[in-house]
Scaffold this motif. Structure first.
Motif, PDB file in Angstrom:
ATOM      1  N   ARG A  25      -3.389   7.210  -2.641  1.00 18.97           N
ATOM      2  CA  ARG A  25      -2.972   5.673  -2.124  1.00 18.97           C
ATOM      3  C   ARG A  25      -3.050   4.986  -3.531  1.00 18.97           C
ATOM      4  N   LEU A  49       1.791   5.480  -0.666  1.00 22.34           N
ATOM      5  CA  LEU A  49       0.992   6.662  -0.200  1.00 22.34           C
ATOM      6  C   LEU A  49       1.852   7.772  -0.674  1.00 22.34           C
ATOM      7  N   ARG A  97      -2.413   0.901  -4.549  1.00 22.14           N
ATOM      8  CA  ARG A  97      -1.954  -0.485  -4.336  1.00 22.14           C
ATOM      9  C   ARG A  97      -1.052  -1.150  -5.267  1.00 22.14           C
ATOM     10  N   GLU A 154       0.890  -1.356   0.064  1.00 19.45           N
ATOM     11  CA  GLU A 154      -0.197  -0.131  -0.039  1.00 19.45           C
ATOM     12  C   GLU A 154       0.920   1.410   0.063  1.00 19.45           C
ATOM     13  N   VAL A 166      -2.063  13.164  -0.878  1.00 23.71           N
ATOM     14  CA  VAL A 166      -3.106  12.188  -0.074  1.00 23.71           C
ATOM     15  C   VAL A 166      -3.437  11.123  -0.865  1.00 23.71           C
TER      16      VAL A 166
END
Lengths: 402, 176
Positions: B88, B81, B90, B79, B86
């Motif tokens: 994210r 970031l 994956r 994950e 802000v």
């Protein structure tokens, strides 16, 4: 025996010999069953290895055998001081998988309970940490306030700890009459209590000498190590998920993110103390703005029907039966959802395979990740500072071991 | 989160820089996921971390997943970031089960993200995923002498006997 040689050897010994000692797992200052293998040169920590797993209970594995709503009590028992956050991380992840919107009142109620929980967690941290540093009376003062919070939890949820209050879709019950007054009375009093704690510790020469300038790790290094929460903020990085990506109703409230300057133990203490004041502000705003309306979503395929309908509606009875026996099914997918717990980013990864049980639940526990920075904090410091660093790190072993 | 076209752009750019690295993309529940070949996972992670305008510099979480009965069976999930935007992202690396006593292998990303140290050990501990180049790959939560990979889907719940006074004599190695 040549006495001069013997003396020389004795003088050489502490400087050359590395001593490996074992701290814990049953040591009151390790805040749980944490074992540290510490390499000492004299009294200076050369290296340190944490050993954990003593309270590993396989919660992530057990969740795979429970339907989604039965997994909630499991996950809140991981980090036993921030159970509302665990519930929010898990329920929020499942709600994202279901693409479900929860009512505004539920969001506010969740925020109120989470912030009370943050106060509770910080109070336990402050009491036990001060105890580690020799300020025993702090423990009693902090636990006095903590007990008031637990009383409030008991009032609204029926349980003092591990409340199972959050449900997928909202909260299980509306707050009872008198809860709001109780919380308001507590919020009126709490800031002055925090002032008192500050007055006790900030004028305590021993406390100041043991925390100031101890355990400094640079902000860059903390970020590399994945450290979040008050530890990172104490190093001057204003990173808080509540402000950065507001979940629930956090976007509606005005609050400040306290940051430190040098990132020593004293800053970590100051940041947490200020966070307690900010939490009180958030709770007060949430009570002021608490919207009317339902406290749980109206999706009968996921949410239990109200109790009174069971005796009049056949359909409600069927839904109730299906939900209690099999649970609800969640469409296949993977979701990661993170909230700001008292210790940092608490993330929950849930994979659904379309059945009524999660196929994988993984918790990114902040204590687990933060613990990696302990070595950097303690190296080249004294053993006594190790205790201080560990106390200011605030690890919860239930969360680390899961 | 990058939106769906943004995710395709990222995937295309990684594939330009490291051909064959990105196998597929997924965009569901508002979350973006890159499926990356396990051999090229470090290339992809380094690209995502260091490329200007991407700068996913913070690794939140690493975890192992067992997709039994699907093939490939295992997955390692990163994950990422970006704290400025802000966002994210994956990254998922599927891993085949080599079968028998061999462990699935993937490169360790501790060099890129020191935070992965404990979390990769956790994935090793529970899924038996071996991280090549990890500085200290040992069990972390289970006992050192434990045999088996308890969070694999074919490891039964209750596969670990609970010790009581009436059965502790039967548990091997426990009661001497």
């Amino acid at each position: 025996v040549n006495p001069e040689a013997a003396i020389a050897e004795e003088q050489l010994e502490p400087a050359t010999e590395l001593m490996e000692i074992n701290m814990g797992p049953h040591h009151p200052a390790t805040h749980g069953v944490l074992r540290l293998i510490v390499q000492l040169r004299g009294e200076v920590v050369e290296d340190l290895k944490p050993v954990m797993g003593y309270v590993h209970t396989g919660i992530e594995k057990s969740c795979e055998d429970k339907s989604y709503w039965k997994a909630i009590p499991f996950v809140e028992r991981m980090d036993y001081l921030s159970y509302f956050f665990q519930m929010e991380a898990f329920c929020g992840a499942v709600e994202r998988l279901l693409e479900m919107e929860i009512p505004d009142r539920a969001k506010y109620l969740r925020v109120i309970h989470m912030e009370l929980n943050r106060l509770h967690s910080h109070l336990v941290w402050l009491g036990t940490s001060a105890l580690d540093l020799g300020a025993m009376s702090m423990f009693f003062y902090c636990f006095r306030e903590r007990d008031r919070i637990l009383d409030l939890f008991e009032m609204s949820t029926g349980q003092r700890m591990h409340t199972r209050y959050f449900q997928v879709g909202g909260v299980i019950e509306d707050i009872p009459v008198g809860f709001e007054q109780g919380v308001r009375a507590f919020c009126d009093e709490m800031p002055s209590r925090v002032d008192q704690y500050e007055a006790i510790l900030d004028h305590n020469e021993i406390f100041l000498q043991r925390t100031k300038g101890v355990g400094i790790v640079s902000r860059e290094r903390l970020l590399e190590l994945g450290v979040t929460g008050p530890l990172l903020r104490a190093a001057g990085e204003p990173w808080d998920l509540r402000a950065a990506s507001p979940c629930l109703a956090y976007g509606d409230f005005a609050f400040r993110i306290p940051v430190g300057t040098v990132g020593d133990g004293y800053d970590r203490y100051r940041v947490r103390l200020q966070e307690m004041r900010e939490s009180v502000r958030i709770i007060e705003q949430a009570l002021d703005g608490l919207p009317e309306g339902p406290f749980i979503a109206d999706d009968r395929k996921v949410v239990l029907p109200p109790r009174h309908e069971l005796s009049t509606s056949m359909e409600a009875l069927i839904h109730h039966f299906k939900l209690v026996t099999e649970g609800f099914r969640v469409p296949p997918g993977e979701v990661y959802y993170a909230v700001e717990s008292p210790r940092g980013e608490l993330g929950c990864f849930v994979r659904s395979d379309g059945s009524s049980k999660p196929a994988r639940v993984h918790f990114r526990d902040p204590s687990f990740v933060n613990l990696q920075s302990l070595r950097d904090m303690c190296r080249d410091g004294y053993v006594a500072d190790l205790i201080q660093n560990l106390a200011m790190l605030d690890p919860i072993l239930g969360g680390i071991d899961r | 989160m990058p939106d769906a076209p943004g995710l395709e752009l990222i995937a295309g750019e990684i594939n330009d820089a490291h051909p064959g690295a990105v196998l597929a993309t997924q965009h569901e529940h508002g979350q973006a996921c890159l499926i990356v070949s396990a051999e090229r996972v470090l290339d992809a992670l380094r690209w995502l971390r260091d490329t200007p305008k991407q700068e996913y510099g913070f690794l939140s979480s690493v975890c192992g997943v067992d997709y039994l009965p699907a093939e490939p069976r295992f997955g390692v999930i990163y994950e990422l970031l970006n704290r400025d935007r802000v966002e994210r992202l994956r990254v998922k690396a599927p891993l085949d089960d080599p079968g028998a006593d061999e462990l699935p292998e993937i490169d360790s990303c501790v060099e890129l993200f020191p935070t992965a140290d404990f979390q990769e050990r956790e994935a090793y501990d529970f899924f038996g995923i071996s991280f090549r180049g990890h500085p200290d790959l040992r069990r972390i939560l289970m006992p050192e002498d434990y045999v088996g990979w308890p969070q694999r889907r074919d490891f039964p719940i209750g596969g670990e006997p609970v010790l009581f006074t009436h059965n502790e004599h039967q548990a091997p190695g426990w009661y001497e």
